[in-house]
Design a protein around this motif. Structure first.
Motif, short mmCIF file in Angstrom:
data_model
loop_
_atom_site.label_atom_id
_atom_site.label_comp_id
_atom_site.label_asym_id
_atom_site.label_seq_id
_atom_site.Cartn_x
_atom_site.Cartn_y
_atom_site.Cartn_z
N TRP A 1 0.87 -1.18 0.00
CA TRP A 1 0.00 0.00 0.00
C TRP A 1 0.91 1.23 0.00
CZ3 TRP A 1 -5.29 0.19 -0.29
CH2 TRP A 1 -5.92 1.40 0.05
N GLY B 1 -5.68 -2.52 -2.19
CA GLY B 1 -7.14 -2.46 -2.06
C GLY B 1 -7.64 -3.48 -1.04
N PRO B 2 -8.94 -3.74 -1.06
CA PRO B 2 -9.51 -4.65 -0.07
C PRO B 2 -9.07 -6.10 -0.32
CG PRO B 2 -11.17 -3.98 -1.67
CD PRO B 2 -9.94 -3.21 -1.99
N ARG C 1 -9.55 -8.31 -3.45
CA ARG C 1 -8.84 -8.00 -4.69
C ARG C 1 -7.37 -8.46 -4.68
NH1 ARG C 1 -12.01 -4.99 -8.00
NH2 ARG C 1 -13.56 -3.59 -7.04
N TRP C 2 -6.90 -8.89 -3.54
CA TRP C 2 -5.48 -9.24 -3.43
C TRP C 2 -5.04 -10.30 -4.45
CZ3 TRP C 2 -0.96 -7.63 -2.27
CH2 TRP C 2 0.09 -8.54 -2.09
N ARG D 1 -5.36 -8.21 5.19
CA ARG D 1 -4.58 -6.99 5.41
C ARG D 1 -3.58 -7.20 6.54
NH1 ARG D 1 -7.55 -1.28 6.95
NH2 ARG D 1 -5.92 -0.50 8.31
N GLN E 1 -5.04 -1.15 -12.85
CA GLN E 1 -6.36 -0.53 -13.04
C GLN E 1 -7.28 -1.41 -13.88
OE1 GLN E 1 -7.78 2.00 -11.66
NE2 GLN E 1 -6.16 3.21 -10.74
N LEU F 1 -7.75 -2.63 -9.61
CA LEU F 1 -6.91 -2.24 -8.47
C LEU F 1 -6.54 -0.76 -8.60
CD1 LEU F 1 -4.64 -5.38 -8.65
CD2 LEU F 1 -6.05 -4.80 -6.67
N GLY F 2 -6.59 -0.05 -7.48
CA GLY F 2 -6.33 1.39 -7.52
C GLY F 2 -4.85 1.73 -7.54
N LEU G 1 -9.85 3.47 -10.63
CA LEU G 1 -10.09 3.57 -9.19
C LEU G 1 -9.01 4.45 -8.56
CD1 LEU G 1 -11.81 2.37 -6.87
CD2 LEU G 1 -10.21 0.44 -6.83
N TYR H 1 -7.45 6.01 -4.97
CA TYR H 1 -7.35 6.20 -3.52
C TYR H 1 -6.55 7.48 -3.26
CZ TYR H 1 -8.75 1.29 -2.92
OH TYR H 1 -9.42 0.11 -2.93
#
Lengths: 398, 413
Positions: A240, A255-256, A259-260, A280, A311, A315-316, B142, B144
């Motif tokens: 992260w 992400g959450p 999604r890993w 996490r 993306q 995934l962000g 997305l 963040y």
């Protein structure tokens, strides 16, 4: 002038960064902003640069000034002289808003306190931005961005745990306080247009940073536990943060938990899909191992590709954009974000566009003014004759 | 204001306006509530809960949520349900502003484009703030807060000298975008008062953040030189850094912005020899020997308390502050004197300290009117009082799960 602030006249006594960003928002939304500068040298931001190669130290060509003062008018006025103050008071008579970011003792010492100005114009909205605020034991302390960021609590939680606290490269405390000063001024203008009554707003830059310190302050307040500097592993997460890649740095933002598995898939490392890394907390307690598994793949791929691959799988991900990257960024250019402005001394450049896009027209971006460029226009509007203006200029007032 | 926004950027916008007296109705779903409330069943020991304990209704006890939603009303609503849509449409019809920061197109897919919303409220101001805006190749991506910091250039500019980029302790892009949105909403309301026209406001969090950094982009075009990270140092001043102090992990910031300040610092350090050393007499000289000077200053500060150093230096006009952590902030004399923080009692979380109103206004100062609402806490007040629904109808909606106060899922975005 079109724009949401059409017909709003602003007397702008700001300099450097914080106040000018506030009045820039006003000016680019259609307010008539008259920036009052010191004769001779003007806003000290004119000295900061960066400057174009052939214009080193030319006060008209400082990038900081040129960006922060778009769409404003500039007049020069010596406020230490009685006649200069008299001109200012005449400007105040017809103003809706006055914004200033002098040290708190300065305007009262010139006989230009809020009491004096509001007696002239009870409808005046006055917004004062200062380092520590208009009251309190540190009122007259001196500070630059570093000191404000340090006092406000943000610095202590930025940087590596075993290294010193770290400031932001950009002056985000001053700019953010300038933004909030705009919000406060708009609130006060709303009230003034409803009631005819102005008021005085006191914004402290140091206080602004405490206002956005949600994590460290709330955590300590709720549980008594301090929020520690965690480098790129902040917010109690692993995978992260910022990682090196082939051509720079990239943001792996997992992400959450559900999604890993996509991260393991993109990076073609089955080991990353291991049971131990599924949550996490699992990733956090095995952070070094997770990083070691990701790094070889990251170092073999370009930032833009990693970003896109993440993306495309929901995934962000992000990447650390350099200034060059930002200028070339597809998303910004596809939305025609940049605008071209030509400045007679500083030159022609691409400027970032508006911070938001209303469907009703409001933005008007014009180049920053030359020092005193609008002396004659503004003084003429106030009823001064050409002879008066020449006299004032000769006396060093203008 | 009808507030469908979540996490931080949108909530910071509506917080600033709620602080100033706006009536903000925060709308959440029982299936996907605001992630800042944390999970339905958090692990033990997460420090954003009172005494690190989530308790029976942890979603009402998270400090990160509770600090951003004071003075707002909290209701629940399912936009995927026909009855929920009816309630939403009634709320839209009595709202001046609608704000959301869903992913691009989320509200439109539920049947609510700007054109649809205008039919319900012709002069509505609809603020949509997905990460990358409502158009362009990245519109579905997305975002963040931590990623915006990287894409906007902030991370590139932050870091120790000769080292990689560093994330900041908070996600700056959120309050930056939230504050921009708040100001533009207020200006837009003025436009509406004058013209009768509402509007759609497309906010790209990326554009909103880059707009703050234009000076650097201009500078880059002028010089062709990209930004170089330099830790806590500055191009304009030297010395300019933080220095270790007596207590563990305590630091003081010192910035010398002129020659007089330099000599004043030397006097306080009782280093006449350094003051008289002509190599350090100019900014250029001090920059050339910055490492040495930082060592000299550290050797002096490390025996002293940070606050003592700052007070002594400010006495002689040298910019200096202690680098405060949360306990330092809450006991700092200046911030106490100004009432920077407020104590607020919350029905689920107890009494705690929060950041107060972000500025001081002489006539309409704003005040924390009530603590952050629990999930769905104001359903009865808003649906009964504002929309005039009968108690029977409200109960029927509760029984059908359209509204409620207990989450039905723990999906965290």
């Amino acid at each position: 002038m079109p724009g949401f602030l059409e017909g709003v006249r602003v007397v702008d006594l700001t300099h450097y960064i914080s106040g000018p960003y506030c009045t820039r928002l006003m000016a680019t939304m259609g307010a008539d902003v008259i920036k009052v500068e010191r004769p001779g040298t003007g806003d000290p931001a004119r000295q900061i640069g960066p400057f174009p190669p052939a214009r080193e130290d030319n006060p008209e060509a400082s990038a900081t000034f040129m960006y922060l003062n778009c769409s404003k008018k500039s007049i020069t006025l010596n406020l230490k002289a009685e006649q200069g103050r008299e001109v200012l008071l005449r400007l105040v008579d017809s103003a809706d808003i006055l914004v200033e970011n002098f040290a708190p003792r300065v305007l009262p010492s010139l006989g230009l306190s809020y009491e004096v100005l509001s007696a002239r114009n009870p409808g005046l909205v006055m917004t004062s931005i200062s380092n520590f605020g208009q009251s309190g034991p540190y009122r007259d302390w001196k500070a630059v961005e570093l000191n404000l960021y340090g006092l406000g609590g943000l610095m202590n939680i930025t940087g590596e745990p075993d290294r010193p606290p770290l400031r932001e490269g950009a002056p985000l405390a001053q700019l953010g306080a300038g933004q909030n000063a705009f919000v406060a001024s708009m609130t006060a203008l709303y009230h003034a247009e409803n009631t005819g009554m102005g008021q005085w707003t006191d914004i402290s830059i140091a206080e602004y940073t405490t206002n956005i310190l949600e994590n460290a302050l709330m955590q300590y307040s709720y549980s008594g536990r301090e929020f520690e500097r965690a480098g790129n592993r902040g917010y109690g997460r692993a995978a992260w943060g910022i990682y090196p890649c082939k051509d720079g740095y990239v943001g792996v933002i997992a992400g959450p938990d559900h999604r890993w598995p996509a991260v393991a898939e993109i990076m073609e490392r089955e080991e990353l899909a291991d049971e131990r890394f599924r949550t996490r907390l699992g990733r956090l307690s095995n952070a070094d191992e997770v990083d070691a598994l990701m790094l070889p793949w990251l170092l073999d791929h370009d930032k833009a590709d990693i970003f896109r691959m993440g993306q495309e799988r929901g995934l962000g991900f992000a990447y650390v954009a350099t200034l060059q990257d930002i200028q070339e960024m597809d998303q910004l250019n596809a939305r025609d974000y940049y605008l071209d402005l030509d400045h007679p001394v500083g030159g022609a450049y691409k400027y970032p566009g508006p911070p938001a896009r209303p469907s009703e027209e409001t933005w008007e971006f014009r180049r920053a003014p030359l020092l005193g460029e609008h002396n004659r226009d503004v003084m003429g509007d106030l009823g001064f004759s050409d002879a008066d203006i020449s006299d004032l200029a000769e006396a060093g007032i203008l | 204001m009808l507030d469908l926004s979540r996490i931080w950027a949108g909530p910071y916008c509506t917080k600033l306006l709620a602080d100033m007296g706006a009536q903000v109705i925060k709308v959440e779903s029982l299936r996907v509530y605001d992630s800042h409330r944390g999970p339905v069943s958090p692990a033990r020991g997460i420090a954003s809960y009172p005494d690190s304990d989530g308790g029976e209704q942890p979603w009402n006890r998270n400090g990160w949520f509770n600090c951003l939603h004071m003075s707002k009303h909290g209701i629940t609503l399912e936009l995927t349900d026909v009855l929920g849509c009816e309630l939403f449409e009634e709320l839209v019809s009595i709202s001046d502003v609608l704000i959301e920061n869903f992913r691009f197109g989320s509200l439109a897919r539920l049947g609510y484009t700007y054109e649809d919303l205008r039919k319900l409220r012709p002069d509505i101001i609809y603020v949509s703030m997905p990460g990358f805006g409502n158009s362009g190749p990245w519109r579905d991506y997305l975002a963040y807060g931590i990623g915006q910091e990287q894409l906007s250039g902030m991370a590139h500019m932050t870091g120790y000298e000769d080292d990689g980029p560093m994330k900041s302790g908070i996600n700056h892009g959120d309050p930056i975008t939230g504050s921009h949105a708040a100001g533009i909403i207020l200006a837009g309301l003025r436009h509406r008062r004058r013209t009768g026209k509402g509007m759609f406001i497309d906010v790209s969090q990326l554009e909103s953040t880059v707009a703050l950094l234009g000076s650097y982009l201009l500078g880059y075009q002028m010089t062709g030189r990209d930004y170089e990270r330099r830790g806590n140092r500055s191009d304009l001043y030297a010395p300019h850094n933080v220095y270790p102090c007596l207590e563990d992990d305590s630091w003081v910031s010192i910035a010398v912005t002129g020659n007089n300040e330099w000599h004043a610092l030397c006097r306080v350090m009782e280093r006449v020899d350094v003051s008289e050393d002509t190599r350090y007499g100019t900014l250029q000289g001090r920059k050339d020997y910055e490492d040495d000077l930082d060592d000299i200053i550290s050797a002096w500060t490390c025996h002293r308390k940070a606050a003592d150093v700052a007070y002594r230096l400010q006495d002689v006009g040298v910019p200096s502050t202690p680098v405060l952590s949360a306990p330092g902030l809450l006991t700092d004399l200046h911030l106490k004197d100004r009432g920077t923080f407020v104590r607020v009692e919350h029905p689920w979380a107890g009494t705690h300290t929060y950041p107060g109103i972000a500025w001081k206004m002489s006539d309409t100062p704003g005040v924390v009117r009530w603590p952050a609402p629990g999930l769905g806490q104001d359903n009865r007040t808003v649906y009964g009082g504002l929309l005039g629904l009968t108690p029977e109808r409200i109960e029927a909606l509760e029984n059908k799960g359209v509204i409620g106060t207990i989450p039905t899922d723990s999906r965290i975005i």
